[in-house]
Motif scaffolding. Structure first.
Motif, PDB file in Angstrom:
ATOM      1  N   GLY A   1       0.781  -1.226   0.000  1.00  0.00           N
ATOM      2  CA  GLY A   1       0.000   0.000   0.000  1.00  0.00           C
ATOM      3  C   GLY A   1       0.809   1.271   0.000  1.00  0.00           C
ATOM      4  O   GLY A   1       0.244   2.366  -0.063  1.00  0.00           O
ATOM      5  N   GLY A   2       2.117   1.129   0.114  1.00  0.00           N
ATOM      6  CA  GLY A   2       2.953   2.319   0.159  1.00  0.00           C
ATOM      7  C   GLY A   2       3.071   2.879   1.564  1.00  0.00           C
ATOM      8  O   GLY A   2       2.336   2.504   2.474  1.00  0.00           O
ATOM      9  N   THR A   3       3.995   3.782   1.751  1.00  0.00           N
ATOM     10  CA  THR A   3       4.246   4.357   3.079  1.00  0.00           C
ATOM     11  C   THR A   3       3.991   5.868   3.093  1.00  0.00           C
ATOM     12  O   THR A   3       4.521   6.582   3.942  1.00  0.00           O
ATOM     13  CB  THR A   3       5.697   4.076   3.506  1.00  0.00           C
ATOM     14  OG1 THR A   3       6.602   4.582   2.491  1.00  0.00           O
ATOM     15  CG2 THR A   3       5.944   2.582   3.679  1.00  0.00           C
ATOM     16  N   THR A   4       3.183   6.335   2.147  1.00  0.00           N
ATOM     17  CA  THR A   4       2.947   7.781   2.067  1.00  0.00           C
ATOM     18  C   THR A   4       1.875   8.243   3.047  1.00  0.00           C
ATOM     19  O   THR A   4       1.804   9.428   3.372  1.00  0.00           O
ATOM     20  CB  THR A   4       2.523   8.172   0.635  1.00  0.00           C
ATOM     21  OG1 THR A   4       1.372   7.411   0.259  1.00  0.00           O
ATOM     22  CG2 THR A   4       3.659   7.877  -0.350  1.00  0.00           C
ATOM     23  N   SER A   5       1.032   7.324   3.514  1.00  0.00           N
ATOM     24  CA  SER A   5      -0.038   7.705   4.425  1.00  0.00           C
ATOM     25  C   SER A   5       0.465   7.678   5.865  1.00  0.00           C
ATOM     26  O   SER A   5       0.922   6.644   6.355  1.00  0.00           O
ATOM     27  CB  SER A   5      -1.231   6.743   4.285  1.00  0.00           C
ATOM     28  OG  SER A   5      -2.166   6.956   5.327  1.00  0.00           O
ATOM     29  N   ARG A   6       0.355   8.800   6.532  1.00  0.00           N
ATOM     30  CA  ARG A   6       0.788   8.879   7.923  1.00  0.00           C
ATOM     31  C   ARG A   6      -0.092   8.003   8.819  1.00  0.00           C
ATOM     32  O   ARG A   6       0.395   7.372   9.763  1.00  0.00           O
ATOM     33  CB  ARG A   6       0.746  10.333   8.404  1.00  0.00           C
ATOM     34  CG  ARG A   6       1.295  10.528   9.816  1.00  0.00           C
ATOM     35  CD  ARG A   6       1.338  11.996  10.198  1.00  0.00           C
ATOM     36  NE  ARG A   6       1.960  12.172  11.498  1.00  0.00           N
ATOM     37  CZ  ARG A   6       3.267  12.250  11.701  1.00  0.00           C
ATOM     38  NH1 ARG A   6       4.096  12.166  10.673  1.00  0.00           N
ATOM     39  NH2 ARG A   6       3.746  12.412  12.920  1.00  0.00           N
ATOM     40  N   THR A   7      -1.385   7.946   8.502  1.00  0.00           N
ATOM     41  CA  THR A   7      -2.304   7.133   9.298  1.00  0.00           C
ATOM     42  C   THR A   7      -1.944   5.659   9.210  1.00  0.00           C
ATOM     43  O   THR A   7      -1.967   4.935  10.216  1.00  0.00           O
ATOM     44  CB  THR A   7      -3.751   7.338   8.821  1.00  0.00           C
ATOM     45  OG1 THR A   7      -4.076   8.727   8.879  1.00  0.00           O
ATOM     46  CG2 THR A   7      -4.721   6.557   9.688  1.00  0.00           C
ATOM     47  N   VAL A   8      -1.598   5.207   8.013  1.00  0.00           N
ATOM     48  CA  VAL A   8      -1.209   3.810   7.830  1.00  0.00           C
ATOM     49  C   VAL A   8       0.066   3.521   8.611  1.00  0.00           C
ATOM     50  O   VAL A   8       0.181   2.499   9.294  1.00  0.00           O
ATOM     51  CB  VAL A   8      -1.009   3.495   6.332  1.00  0.00           C
ATOM     52  CG1 VAL A   8      -0.354   2.124   6.151  1.00  0.00           C
ATOM     53  CG2 VAL A   8      -2.344   3.530   5.606  1.00  0.00           C
ATOM     54  N   LEU A   9       1.045   4.413   8.525  1.00  0.00           N
ATOM     55  CA  LEU A   9       2.303   4.216   9.249  1.00  0.00           C
ATOM     56  C   LEU A   9       2.072   4.198  10.757  1.00  0.00           C
ATOM     57  O   LEU A   9       2.659   3.389  11.478  1.00  0.00           O
ATOM     58  CB  LEU A   9       3.302   5.309   8.880  1.00  0.00           C
ATOM     59  CG  LEU A   9       4.070   5.109   7.564  1.00  0.00           C
ATOM     60  CD1 LEU A   9       4.862   6.358   7.211  1.00  0.00           C
ATOM     61  CD2 LEU A   9       4.997   3.906   7.678  1.00  0.00           C
ATOM     62  N   GLU A  10       1.215   5.099  11.254  1.00  0.00           N
ATOM     63  CA  GLU A  10       0.925   5.127  12.692  1.00  0.00           C
ATOM     64  C   GLU A  10       0.294   3.814  13.146  1.00  0.00           C
ATOM     65  O   GLU A  10       0.635   3.280  14.208  1.00  0.00           O
ATOM     66  CB  GLU A  10      -0.003   6.302  13.015  1.00  0.00           C
ATOM     67  CG  GLU A  10       0.673   7.671  12.916  1.00  0.00           C
ATOM     68  CD  GLU A  10      -0.314   8.805  13.128  1.00  0.00           C
ATOM     69  OE1 GLU A  10      -1.531   8.530  13.130  1.00  0.00           O
ATOM     70  OE2 GLU A  10       0.139   9.957  13.287  1.00  0.00           O
ATOM     71  N   THR A  11      -0.632   3.294  12.325  1.00  0.00           N
ATOM     72  CA  THR A  11      -1.285   2.028  12.671  1.00  0.00           C
ATOM     73  C   THR A  11      -0.289   0.880  12.641  1.00  0.00           C
ATOM     74  O   THR A  11      -0.299  -0.001  13.509  1.00  0.00           O
ATOM     75  CB  THR A  11      -2.436   1.745  11.700  1.00  0.00           C
ATOM     76  OG1 THR A  11      -3.339   2.858  11.689  1.00  0.00           O
ATOM     77  CG2 THR A  11      -3.195   0.491  12.100  1.00  0.00           C
ATOM     78  N   ALA A  12       0.593   0.891  11.651  1.00  0.00           N
ATOM     79  CA  ALA A  12       1.603  -0.159  11.545  1.00  0.00           C
ATOM     80  C   ALA A  12       2.561  -0.118  12.729  1.00  0.00           C
ATOM     81  O   ALA A  12       2.913  -1.167  13.291  1.00  0.00           O
ATOM     82  CB  ALA A  12       2.370  -0.018  10.231  1.00  0.00           C
ATOM     83  N   VAL A  13       2.987   1.066  13.119  1.00  0.00           N
ATOM     84  CA  VAL A  13       3.898   1.203  14.259  1.00  0.00           C
ATOM     85  C   VAL A  13       3.233   0.691  15.536  1.00  0.00           C
ATOM     86  O   VAL A  13       3.851  -0.033  16.326  1.00  0.00           O
ATOM     87  CB  VAL A  13       4.345   2.670  14.429  1.00  0.00           C
ATOM     88  CG1 VAL A  13       5.028   2.876  15.783  1.00  0.00           C
ATOM     89  CG2 VAL A  13       5.288   3.065  13.313  1.00  0.00           C
ATOM     90  N   ALA A  14       1.981   1.069  15.747  1.00  0.00           N
ATOM     91  CA  ALA A  14       1.266   0.606  16.950  1.00  0.00           C
ATOM     92  C   ALA A  14       1.146  -0.912  16.957  1.00  0.00           C
ATOM     93  O   ALA A  14       1.289  -1.560  18.007  1.00  0.00           O
ATOM     94  CB  ALA A  14      -0.120   1.249  17.002  1.00  0.00           C
ATOM     95  N   THR A  15       0.919  -1.505  15.793  1.00  0.00           N
ATOM     96  CA  THR A  15       0.793  -2.963  15.692  1.00  0.00           C
ATOM     97  C   THR A  15       2.115  -3.649  16.008  1.00  0.00           C
ATOM     98  O   THR A  15       2.161  -4.622  16.767  1.00  0.00           O
ATOM     99  CB  THR A  15       0.328  -3.357  14.281  1.00  0.00           C
ATOM    100  OG1 THR A  15      -0.944  -2.757  14.020  1.00  0.00           O
ATOM    101  CG2 THR A  15       0.215  -4.865  14.143  1.00  0.00           C
ATOM    102  N   VAL A  16       3.187  -3.140  15.424  1.00  0.00           N
ATOM    103  CA  VAL A  16       4.504  -3.750  15.624  1.00  0.00           C
ATOM    104  C   VAL A  16       4.966  -3.565  17.068  1.00  0.00           C
ATOM    105  O   VAL A  16       5.533  -4.483  17.673  1.00  0.00           O
ATOM    106  CB  VAL A  16       5.525  -3.157  14.632  1.00  0.00           C
ATOM    107  CG1 VAL A  16       6.935  -3.645  14.936  1.00  0.00           C
ATOM    108  CG2 VAL A  16       5.141  -3.523  13.198  1.00  0.00           C
ATOM    109  N   ARG A  17       4.706  -2.397  17.633  1.00  0.00           N
ATOM    110  CA  ARG A  17       5.056  -2.192  19.040  1.00  0.00           C
ATOM    111  C   ARG A  17       4.267  -3.126  19.946  1.00  0.00           C
ATOM    112  O   ARG A  17       4.784  -3.662  20.928  1.00  0.00           O
ATOM    113  CB  ARG A  17       4.798  -0.742  19.440  1.00  0.00           C
ATOM    114  CG  ARG A  17       5.829   0.253  18.891  1.00  0.00           C
ATOM    115  CD  ARG A  17       5.505   1.658  19.341  1.00  0.00           C
ATOM    116  NE  ARG A  17       6.508   2.613  18.893  1.00  0.00           N
ATOM    117  CZ  ARG A  17       6.430   3.934  19.080  1.00  0.00           C
ATOM    118  NH1 ARG A  17       5.373   4.451  19.710  1.00  0.00           N
ATOM    119  NH2 ARG A  17       7.387   4.724  18.646  1.00  0.00           N
TER     120      ARG A  17
END
Length: 234
Positions: A107-123
């Protein structure tokens, strides 16, 4: 007169079968008797007929078996297929991390919302120091390593194949040790990342379908879970 039980006990002391164990390996395993990680010895045994406690005639071999160093219980060697608690935790962390990277790569990494969700998941999986910058950098490196192109570029197909291999390598060894709810949870975590910026893209759906397959979920169950996640308000 001696009782029949006493006579039988005397016979058992006079003659019997004794197993003589030899250690052929050791390590750490998850002991189902203790319910935790323990050291073990891998043993093979030689059965001997004994008379007055003296081993005389061979009566074949037994084992191999796994003996817990703590409870001294004996288990089949297939118990070593179960990962230790430490190893299982690492496998789970790596699995969630790989799913997050796969969805981001699709999906790409341009969306800040997607990155925030991914970081929360990985953490949440245990990588406490994960940042958006780290995930974005890893995805960029992966894209360079495995190829990147348009939907009609052969490089794009190679990228998809390489990503599928990464997902299968991370998730297939983990799946047999997870309950169905645990496997579904990993898929849904990936779905939430993909849905953070809107409906699934075709590439995201393909990645998540691959995730479901690697987790040994039936295709219809994967489709049902993804549809349910899409209907759930974020």
């Amino acid at each position: 007169m001696r009782s029949a039980l006493g006579q039988r006990a005397t016979k058992l002391r006079i003659c019997g079968i004794r197993t003589m164990w030899d250690t052929v390996g050791d390590g750490e395993f998850f002991c189902t008797g203790c319910g935790g990680d323990r050291n073990y010895r891998r043993l093979t045994g030689r059965r001997r007929f004994t008379f007055l406690g003296v081993p005389l005639l061979r009566r074949g071999t037994v084992g191999p078996v796994v003996e817990c160093a703590a409870c001294h219980g004996h288990f089949g060697t297939d118990t070593l297929d179960h990962p230790t608690t430490t190893r299982f935790s690492a496998m789970l962390k790596d699995g969630v991390h790989t799913v997050a990277l796969g969805v981001l790569a699709a999906g790409g990494t341009t969306s800040r919302t997607v990155l925030e969700t991914a970081v929360a998941t990985v953490r949440g999986a245990g990588f406490d120091g994960c940042t958006q910058e780290q995930l974005a950098t890893v995805v960029e490196v992966l894209s360079v390593d495995i190829g990147h192109g348009s939907a009609f570029d052969p490089a794009a197909e190679a990228c998809g194949a390489a990503l599928a291999i990464e997902l299968h390598e991370a998730l297939e060894p983990l799946a047999p040790h997870l309950a169905p709810a645990g496997r579904e949870s990993i898929l849904l975590q990936g779905a939430r990342i993909a849905l953070a910026d809107g409906p699934y893209s075709q590439a995201e759906r393909e990645v998540l379908t691959t995730v479901g397959g690697a987790l040994q979920l039936r295709a219809e169950d994967t489709a049902r879970l993804l549809a349910a996640a899409a209907r759930t308000p974020s």
